[in-house]
Design a protein around this motif. Structure first.
Motif, PDB file in Angstrom:
ATOM      1  N   PRO A  24       0.819  -1.207   0.000  1.00 13.08           N
ATOM      2  CA  PRO A  24       0.000   0.000   0.000  1.00 13.08           C
ATOM      3  C   PRO A  24       0.859   1.266   0.000  1.00 13.08           C
ATOM      4  N   SER A  25       0.254   2.363  -0.410  1.00 18.53           N
ATOM      5  CA  SER A  25       0.992   3.620  -0.450  1.00 18.53           C
ATOM      6  C   SER A  25       0.877   4.408   0.850  1.00 18.53           C
ATOM      7  N   LYS A  26      -0.179   4.195   1.630  1.00 16.78           N
ATOM      8  CA  LYS A  26      -0.330   4.907   2.896  1.00 16.78           C
ATOM      9  C   LYS A  26       0.701   4.393   3.893  1.00 16.78           C
ATOM     10  N   ASN A  27       1.480   5.312   4.455  1.00 15.43           N
ATOM     11  CA  ASN A  27       2.541   4.913   5.381  1.00 15.43           C
ATOM     12  C   ASN A  27       2.034   4.122   6.574  1.00 15.43           C
ATOM     13  N   LYS A  30       1.661   0.796   4.874  1.00 14.01           N
ATOM     14  CA  LYS A  30       2.834   0.388   4.094  1.00 14.01           C
ATOM     15  C   LYS A  30       3.957  -0.096   5.005  1.00 14.01           C
ATOM     16  N   LEU A  71      12.267   0.068  -1.264  1.00 12.46           N
ATOM     17  CA  LEU A  71      11.382   0.580  -0.217  1.00 12.46           C
ATOM     18  C   LEU A  71      11.883   0.186   1.172  1.00 12.46           C
ATOM     19  N   GLU A  75      12.823   3.005   3.911  1.00  9.24           N
ATOM     20  CA  GLU A  75      12.128   3.057   5.204  1.00  9.24           C
ATOM     21  C   GLU A  75      13.040   2.691   6.373  1.00  9.24           C
TER      22      GLU A  75
END
Length: 99
Positions: A24-27, A30, A71, A75
């Motif tokens: 997903p793109s929402k942190n 994600k 990613l 992160e």
């Protein structure tokens, strides 16, 4: 408890084989999905880029392993040497669940 991280259930982002089908793109969501992938690496073990990509390939059904690897680095869940020759898992607090 106030201030404690809420557990995020990532079940809708994995298939029956527990492979990630979507990042997903929402942190808020994600990060737990990426933590799930990072948890597949062994702490205190060094990996080559090829080994990380191969490991991720086995836990992904859909997302590109190269994108997932980047990613994880972005992160701060995986670290790497400047030349990209060596990768390792960084410590993190897991706040995901899968049922």
């Amino acid at each position: 408890m106030e201030g404690s991280p809420r557990m995020i259930n990532i079940i809708k982002f994995v298939n029956a084989r527990r492979q990630v089908i979507f990042i997903p793109s929402k942190n808020r969501v994600k990060l737990p999905v990426l933590q799930y992938l990072a948890a597949k690496t062994e702490p205190e073990r060094d990996y080559t880029e090829r080994e990380v990509t191969a490991l991720l390939s086995g836990w992904l059904s859909g997302p590109d392993p190269d994108v997932a690897r980047r990613l994880l680095i972005d992160e701060g869940l995986l670290a790497r040497t400047i030349d990209g020759a060596r990768y390792w898992r960084r410590p993190f607090d897991e706040n995901w669940s899968i049922h």
